[in-house]
Design a protein around this motif. Structure first.
Motif, PDB file in Angstrom:
ATOM      1  N   ARG A 150     -41.648 -25.550 -40.763  1.00 18.33           N
ATOM      2  CA  ARG A 150     -42.188 -24.097 -40.157  1.00 18.33           C
ATOM      3  C   ARG A 150     -42.254 -24.243 -38.680  1.00 18.33           C
ATOM      4  NH1 ARG A 150     -47.486 -21.359 -43.207  1.00 18.33           N
ATOM      5  NH2 ARG A 150     -47.130 -21.997 -45.612  1.00 18.33           N
ATOM      6  N   ALA A 151     -42.223 -25.037 -37.962  1.00 21.40           N
ATOM      7  CA  ALA A 151     -41.980 -24.796 -36.225  1.00 21.40           C
ATOM      8  C   ALA A 151     -39.516 -25.012 -36.886  1.00 21.40           C
ATOM      9  CB  ALA A 151     -42.358 -26.540 -36.596  1.00 21.40           C
ATOM     10  N   ASP A 152     -40.038 -26.369 -37.603  1.00 20.88           N
ATOM     11  CA  ASP A 152     -37.906 -26.040 -37.136  1.00 20.88           C
ATOM     12  C   ASP A 152     -37.107 -24.591 -38.248  1.00 20.88           C
ATOM     13  OD1 ASP A 152     -38.050 -28.959 -36.349  1.00 20.88           O
ATOM     14  OD2 ASP A 152     -37.888 -29.467 -38.950  1.00 20.88           O
ATOM     15  N   TYR A 189     -39.166 -31.828 -32.114  1.00 21.60           N
ATOM     16  CA  TYR A 189     -37.857 -31.666 -32.595  1.00 21.60           C
ATOM     17  C   TYR A 189     -37.489 -30.340 -32.401  1.00 21.60           C
ATOM     18  CZ  TYR A 189     -38.176 -36.238 -34.828  1.00 21.60           C
ATOM     19  OH  TYR A 189     -37.877 -37.548 -34.304  1.00 21.60           O
ATOM     20  N   VAL A 190     -38.436 -29.145 -31.668  1.00 21.57           N
ATOM     21  CA  VAL A 190     -37.880 -27.970 -31.547  1.00 21.57           C
ATOM     22  C   VAL A 190     -37.606 -27.906 -30.184  1.00 21.57           C
ATOM     23  CG1 VAL A 190     -39.235 -25.575 -31.596  1.00 21.57           C
ATOM     24  CG2 VAL A 190     -39.685 -27.578 -33.061  1.00 21.57           C
ATOM     25  N   PRO A 191     -36.359 -27.325 -29.859  1.00 20.68           N
ATOM     26  CA  PRO A 191     -36.089 -27.716 -28.776  1.00 20.68           C
ATOM     27  C   PRO A 191     -37.058 -26.278 -27.765  1.00 20.68           C
ATOM     28  CG  PRO A 191     -34.459 -26.040 -29.754  1.00 20.68           C
ATOM     29  CD  PRO A 191     -35.863 -26.591 -30.598  1.00 20.68           C
ATOM     30  N   ALA A 192     -38.212 -26.256 -26.931  1.00 20.39           N
ATOM     31  CA  ALA A 192     -39.331 -25.208 -26.781  1.00 20.39           C
ATOM     32  C   ALA A 192     -40.155 -25.831 -25.430  1.00 20.39           C
ATOM     33  CB  ALA A 192     -39.858 -24.568 -27.706  1.00 20.39           C
ATOM     34  N   VAL A 193     -41.071 -25.842 -24.322  1.00 18.30           N
ATOM     35  CA  VAL A 193     -41.314 -26.082 -24.097  1.00 18.30           C
ATOM     36  C   VAL A 193     -42.554 -25.528 -24.075  1.00 18.30           C
ATOM     37  CG1 VAL A 193     -41.437 -23.972 -22.451  1.00 18.30           C
ATOM     38  CG2 VAL A 193     -42.417 -26.202 -21.295  1.00 18.30           C
TER      39      VAL A 193
END
Length: 329
Positions: A150-152, A189-193
């Motif tokens: 879901r996050a991906d 693996y989510v490009p976030a902070v």
């Protein structure tokens, strides 16, 4: 009674020692942000962000400290450094989540839904797709791999919309020691902070530092930063900096040695230290009966012995049990 004080005797329009969250995006806040001794070096934060950016993964931080330690302000600073490293402008969006839940998987799922809602509000044309893939009503909480999927998916949507949405996630509190591990699996693996704040107290709603330290998964993912109480030198820097921002080149009435020695003996988190400075300034002004203004009025000076005696006297004042409870939590 504070409202009746005439700060013009100090050449001020009000008390400059008021504690609040600071955000480097606001120009007035930037000059209040200092690199204090107790704060983690910004170079370490930048390096962690850069490594995550190079791997196209999330840059994660756990910020632990007492109430008023400046965790939220540091979170805003981390977001600003992330935007700078990734060269992100107005397409950066902060999602805040504060609800308590001792079920780690359920809480991560709720965090994911909060991000879903943020994307949906900015891009209503994707709402049906988002609600279909991440529905509200569910009888069973997804497992860790389902949460990762879901996050991906949210990351794919955020990257595909125009303008691209870059996500900063601010989570308040760690109730269960498994939460950081579950968060690491879902968002690695989510490009976030991702910034998680944690009270440095042992309570029913705070995971213990010992149990968190025993878990390794999240520690390979997130950088754990501890915000300690301030040294006397740090409090003196704050006193001087805030004074000159408000009063220009006029001499600061706090005797530097007195601030340093008093707060070296009484280590306080940044928020409480700022409130002490404001209280001391009010106290000096309340007892002043003259007509001259600072710096001509030497009675408005705050010498070392006066600072130390005032803080000691306040510390010995009678307190209600409820006040002690508030200070602990």
């Amino acid at each position: 009674m504070t409202d009746a004080l005439d700060y013009r005797f100090y050449g001020l329009s009000g008390n400059p020692y008021v504690n609040r969250e600071l955000d480097p995006r606001r120009e007035d806040d930037r000059q209040l942000l200092l690199e204090l001794d107790v704060l983690p070096p910004l170079t370490q934060i930048r390096e962690h962000i850069a490594r995550a950016a190079a791997a196209d993964e999330s840059a994660a931080f756990l910020l632990s400290g007492r109430t008023g330690a400046g965790r939220t302000t540091l979170a805003h600073k981390i977001f600003d450094l992330y935007r700078e490293e990734r060269e992100i402008g107005d397409t950066f969006h902060v999602v805040s989540y504060q609800k308590i839940d001792h079920d780690s998987l359920a809480r991560v799922n709720a965090v994911i839904k909060a991000i879903r809602n943020k994307i949906s509000r900015n891009h209503p044309d994707r709402r049906d797709e988002l609600m279909s893939r991440i529905p509200n009503a569910e009888g069973i909480v997804p497992d860790e791999l389902d949460l990762q999927a879901r996050a991906d998916f949210l990351a794919e949507v955020a990257q595909s919309v125009r303008p691209t949405m870059h996500i900063g996630l601010l989570i308040d509190g760690v109730q269960d020691d498994a939460f950081m591990d579950a968060l690491a699996v879902a968002f690695q693996y989510v490009p976030a902070v991702v910034v998680v704040t944690r009270d440095a107290y042992n309570t029913a709603d705070t995971a213990s530092a010992e149990r968190l330290a025993e878990r390794r998964e999240w520690q390979r993912w997130a950088r754990h930063l501890h915000l300690s109480p301030l040294s006397g030198s740090d409090v003196q820097r704050i006193a001087t900096n805030r004074w000159h921002i408000a009063a220009g080149e006029v001499e600061c009435p706090f005797e530097a040695d007195g601030v340093r020695s008093t707060f070296d003996q009484r280590r306080e988190p940044i928020g409480r230290a700022i409130r002490w400075l404001g209280w001391l300034l009010e106290g000096r002004l309340k007892t002043y009966e003259g007509d001259e203004r600072w710096p001509a009025a030497d009675e408005l000076r705050m010498p070392a012995r006066w600072i130390e005696s005032m803080v000691q006297m306040a510390g010995k004042a009678p307190r209600d049990p409820e006040d002690d409870h508030v200070d602990r939590h």
